[in-house]
Design a protein around this motif. Structure first.
Motif, PDB file in Angstrom:
ATOM      1  N   HIS A  97      44.332  37.601  28.378  1.00 13.53           N
ATOM      2  CA  HIS A  97      43.160  38.462  28.572  1.00 13.53           C
ATOM      3  C   HIS A  97      42.619  38.308  29.994  1.00 13.53           C
ATOM      4  O   HIS A  97      42.318  39.303  30.673  1.00 13.53           O
ATOM      5  CB  HIS A  97      42.062  38.096  27.571  1.00 13.53           C
ATOM      6  CG  HIS A  97      42.146  38.824  26.271  1.00 13.53           C
ATOM      7  ND1 HIS A  97      42.041  40.191  26.173  1.00 13.53           N
ATOM      8  CD2 HIS A  97      42.319  38.376  25.014  1.00 13.53           C
ATOM      9  CE1 HIS A  97      42.150  40.562  24.906  1.00 13.53           C
ATOM     10  NE2 HIS A  97      42.323  39.473  24.184  1.00 13.53           N
ATOM     11  N   MET A  98      42.469  37.074  30.438  1.00 15.15           N
ATOM     12  CA  MET A  98      41.918  36.828  31.771  1.00 15.15           C
ATOM     13  C   MET A  98      42.834  37.391  32.852  1.00 15.15           C
ATOM     14  O   MET A  98      42.371  37.990  33.825  1.00 15.15           O
ATOM     15  CB  MET A  98      41.698  35.330  31.985  1.00 15.15           C
ATOM     16  CG  MET A  98      40.631  34.735  31.078  1.00 15.15           C
ATOM     17  SD  MET A  98      40.417  32.946  31.302  1.00 15.15           S
ATOM     18  CE  MET A  98      39.669  32.887  32.945  1.00 15.15           C
ATOM     19  N   VAL A 101      42.447  41.230  33.040  1.00 12.58           N
ATOM     20  CA  VAL A 101      41.234  41.661  33.725  1.00 12.58           C
ATOM     21  C   VAL A 101      41.348  41.385  35.224  1.00 12.58           C
ATOM     22  O   VAL A 101      41.029  42.237  36.061  1.00 12.58           O
ATOM     23  CB  VAL A 101      39.998  40.947  33.136  1.00 12.58           C
ATOM     24  CG1 VAL A 101      38.757  41.258  33.967  1.00 12.58           C
ATOM     25  CG2 VAL A 101      39.770  41.387  31.697  1.00 12.58           C
ATOM     26  N   ALA A 102      41.823  40.185  35.584  1.00 21.42           N
ATOM     27  CA  ALA A 102      41.898  39.801  36.994  1.00 21.42           C
ATOM     28  C   ALA A 102      42.856  40.690  37.773  1.00 21.42           C
ATOM     29  O   ALA A 102      42.623  40.993  38.949  1.00 21.42           O
ATOM     30  CB  ALA A 102      42.309  38.341  37.123  1.00 21.42           C
ATOM     31  N   LEU A 280      41.782  32.430  39.463  1.00 20.17           N
ATOM     32  CA  LEU A 280      41.819  33.333  38.318  1.00 20.17           C
ATOM     33  C   LEU A 280      40.436  33.485  37.701  1.00 20.17           C
ATOM     34  O   LEU A 280      40.009  34.601  37.357  1.00 20.17           O
ATOM     35  CB  LEU A 280      42.805  32.799  37.277  1.00 20.17           C
ATOM     36  CG  LEU A 280      42.940  33.608  35.983  1.00 20.17           C
ATOM     37  CD1 LEU A 280      43.334  35.047  36.260  1.00 20.17           C
ATOM     38  CD2 LEU A 280      43.953  32.949  35.049  1.00 20.17           C
ATOM     39  N   GLU A 283      38.342  35.755  39.958  1.00 20.99           N
ATOM     40  CA  GLU A 283      38.708  37.169  39.839  1.00 20.99           C
ATOM     41  C   GLU A 283      38.254  37.734  38.498  1.00 20.99           C
ATOM     42  O   GLU A 283      37.753  38.869  38.423  1.00 20.99           O
ATOM     43  CB  GLU A 283      40.218  37.326  39.991  1.00 20.99           C
ATOM     44  CG  GLU A 283      40.740  37.075  41.396  1.00 20.99           C
ATOM     45  CD  GLU A 283      40.412  38.229  42.332  1.00 20.99           C
ATOM     46  OE1 GLU A 283      40.186  39.348  41.845  1.00 20.99           O
ATOM     47  OE2 GLU A 283      40.383  37.997  43.553  1.00 20.99           O
ATOM     48  N   TYR A 284      38.438  36.968  37.451  1.00 20.90           N
ATOM     49  CA  TYR A 284      38.066  37.419  36.107  1.00 20.90           C
ATOM     50  C   TYR A 284      36.568  37.676  36.018  1.00 20.90           C
ATOM     51  O   TYR A 284      36.137  38.765  35.602  1.00 20.90           O
ATOM     52  CB  TYR A 284      38.497  36.355  35.097  1.00 20.90           C
ATOM     53  CG  TYR A 284      38.097  36.626  33.667  1.00 20.90           C
ATOM     54  CD1 TYR A 284      38.715  37.622  32.931  1.00 20.90           C
ATOM     55  CD2 TYR A 284      37.104  35.864  33.049  1.00 20.90           C
ATOM     56  CE1 TYR A 284      38.358  37.874  31.611  1.00 20.90           C
ATOM     57  CE2 TYR A 284      36.742  36.100  31.729  1.00 20.90           C
ATOM     58  CZ  TYR A 284      37.369  37.102  31.014  1.00 20.90           C
ATOM     59  OH  TYR A 284      37.003  37.340  29.721  1.00 20.90           O
ATOM     60  N   ARG A 287      35.372  40.708  38.276  1.00 27.02           N
ATOM     61  CA  ARG A 287      35.648  42.050  37.754  1.00 27.02           C
ATOM     62  C   ARG A 287      34.762  42.375  36.548  1.00 27.02           C
ATOM     63  O   ARG A 287      34.349  43.525  36.374  1.00 27.02           O
ATOM     64  CB  ARG A 287      37.129  42.177  37.395  1.00 27.02           C
ATOM     65  CG  ARG A 287      38.027  42.233  38.631  1.00 27.02           C
ATOM     66  CD  ARG A 287      39.471  42.456  38.265  1.00 27.02           C
ATOM     67  NE  ARG A 287      40.304  42.533  39.454  1.00 27.02           N
ATOM     68  CZ  ARG A 287      40.527  43.640  40.147  1.00 27.02           C
ATOM     69  NH1 ARG A 287      39.968  44.774  39.766  1.00 27.02           N
ATOM     70  NH2 ARG A 287      41.308  43.632  41.210  1.00 27.02           N
ATOM     71  N   ASP A 417      36.154  40.774  26.099  1.00 26.26           N
ATOM     72  CA  ASP A 417      35.785  40.883  27.518  1.00 26.26           C
ATOM     73  C   ASP A 417      34.494  41.673  27.679  1.00 26.26           C
ATOM     74  O   ASP A 417      33.669  41.366  28.542  1.00 26.26           O
ATOM     75  CB  ASP A 417      36.921  41.548  28.305  1.00 26.26           C
ATOM     76  CG  ASP A 417      38.182  40.694  28.330  1.00 26.26           C
ATOM     77  OD1 ASP A 417      38.052  39.455  28.348  1.00 26.26           O
ATOM     78  OD2 ASP A 417      39.287  41.263  28.328  1.00 26.26           O
TER      79      ASP A 417
END
Length: 440
Positions: A97-98, A101-102, A280, A283-284, A287, A417
């Motif tokens: 998942h991360m 998104v990242a 990571l 970035e996750y 966003r 998320d």
């Protein structure tokens, strides 16, 4: 192939007993890790090679040698946080998942069975997702584009290349120098997909994945084989007609260019698919914050600002540029600076500093001076050692300033998320002058 798994900052003992890794395999994996581009980074690299154990550091992913592989998973407190197979299954799901998104990808993971999450490594799961998405995409049709050609033909096709006609065929009017365009599937995007399939075929150990790769290989049989260094990434343009290939393009880039690398490690070949968790996490969260603040009066800048700390007196040259992870602006004013840290803070009564690094505080004080933001936030992953739910863990005044510094945690294992984005929004948007983010 022998497969091992370990959580970041945990150790895998050397030896021949249950739960141990044989010395020869440990040496091979350590050699591959040292050859990785992440060696020496992320809390001193990928693996710390000790006499009696291998200790994982702040980099996650998969390291593979010729006869063994090691999966390094992030320490995320999922509901089954007991060292079981179910715990690692849930961590893999959250990590994917991360990554999605990242890397700005839409990954449908609901079709994978619980058995696959439990028994396949992160690498095999990502390969499976890539193959499934690619199979679905090619069923809808491979992308095509008009390609310009030049050829000497007996009949005119397209337009006549006059200079070439009168220099090459001046005495042979039976041949015409033609310029024309032809709709073709042999384009940069498809060549990248074929290169990704070839690369993954050498890495996967899953019978099911290898079968999927072989089947897709037949689809790409007529596409030119191009070495990875010669792939023309810049020629790929994602627009309305091929929008559905965006995620596949990003996944191929991940496998072939970014975090993925093939290395030689002395005794044999090795591979590594690795991600720095600090990057990571940044970035996750960044966003998700941008997603949460869309449509509000606030603007989000990721890795923005870029103000300098110092200016040389003699030349006026500026040095020590800053790059805050997240800036929240309202109009022209920076109202909040958020810096993410993939570290564990504490809530011990006898530790008023909460285990926060002194260098991180100095960094935030520099941001306070340069960006004049009234709120500064150090954002950490939540864990079960903290009291209550995620949210504000500590609030401080910066001495001599009307500026607050908060330590905040976010639970990346709790909810979807969108749920996490909603909780991040509450941290930023005030209500009646008060923060909505509070301890549960």
């Amino acid at each position: 192939m022998a497969a091992f798994s370990v959580l970041e900052y945990r150790s895998l003992p050397r030896g021949d007993g249950p739960g141990c890794i044989p010395d020869l395999m440990a040496d091979r994996l350590a050699a591959v890790a040292k050859a990785s581009t992440f060696a020496g980074r992320g809390e001193r690299g990928v693996l710390e090679d000790r006499r009696d154990e291998l200790r994982a550091r702040g980099v996650v992913g998969v390291v593979a040698a010729e006869d063994c592989s090691l999966e390094i998973l992030p320490k995320i407190d999922v509901p089954a946080a007991d060292g079981s197979i179910e715990e690692r299954s849930e961590i893999r799901k959250r990590l994917v998942h991360m990554l999605a998104v990242a890397l700005d990808m839409k990954i449908e993971i609901g079709l994978l069975s619980d058995l696959e999450w439990q028994h396949e490594t992160l690498l095999e799961i990502l390969i499976r997702i890539f193959c499934d998405k690619l199979t679905e995409a090619v069923r809808r049709g491979m992308p095509r584009r008009y390609i310009g050609h030049e050829d000497d033909l007996p009949a005119l096709r397209g337009t006549l290349d006059v200079p070439r006609q009168f220099t090459r065929h001046a005495v042979n009017p039976g041949r015409l120098a033609c310029r024309f365009e032809e709709l073709s599937t042999d384009i940069a995007l498809n060549r990248i997909m074929k290169a990704a399939l070839a690369h993954l075929s050498r890495l996967s150990r899953s019978i099911g994945n290898l079968q999927r790769i072989r089947e897709l290989g037949f689809v790409y049989a007529d596409i030119s084989t191009v070495p990875v260094p010669a792939l023309r990434w810049g020629e790929v343009v994602i627009e309305r007609t091929n929008r559905g290939w965006q995620d596949l393009f990003e996944m191929a880039r991940m496998f072939l260019r970014n975090q993925f690398q093939t290395t030689n490690s002395g005794a044999g070949q090795g591979t590594a698919l690795l991600f720095e968790m600090n990057t990571l996490f940044e970035e996750y969260v960044g966003r998700l914050v941008a997603r949460a603040m869309a449509g509000t009066e606030y603007r989000v800048s990721l890795q923005g600002g870029r103000e300098y700390c110092l200016t040389a007196q003699d030349s006026g040259r500026q040095v020590f540029q800053t790059k805050p992870d997240i800036l929240i602006r309202r109009g022209d004013q920076v109202v909040q600076v958020i810096d993410t840290k993939w570290k564990r803070i504490s809530c011990r009564i006898d530790d008023p500093k909460q285990g926060v690094s002194q260098s991180d505080i100095y960094q935030m004080m520099a941001y306070a001076h340069l960006y004049k933001a009234p709120r500064l936030t150090l954002l950490y992953p939540h864990h079960t050692g903290l009291l209550g739910g995620d949210g504000i863990q500590g609030q401080f005044w910066i001495s001599g300033q009307a500026t607050t510094l908060e330590t905040v945690s976010i639970d990346v294992a709790l909810g979807t998320d969108d749920d996490i984005a909603a909780r991040l929004k509450k941290m930023i948007v005030p209500k009646n002058g008060e923060h909505l983010w509070s301890l549960s």
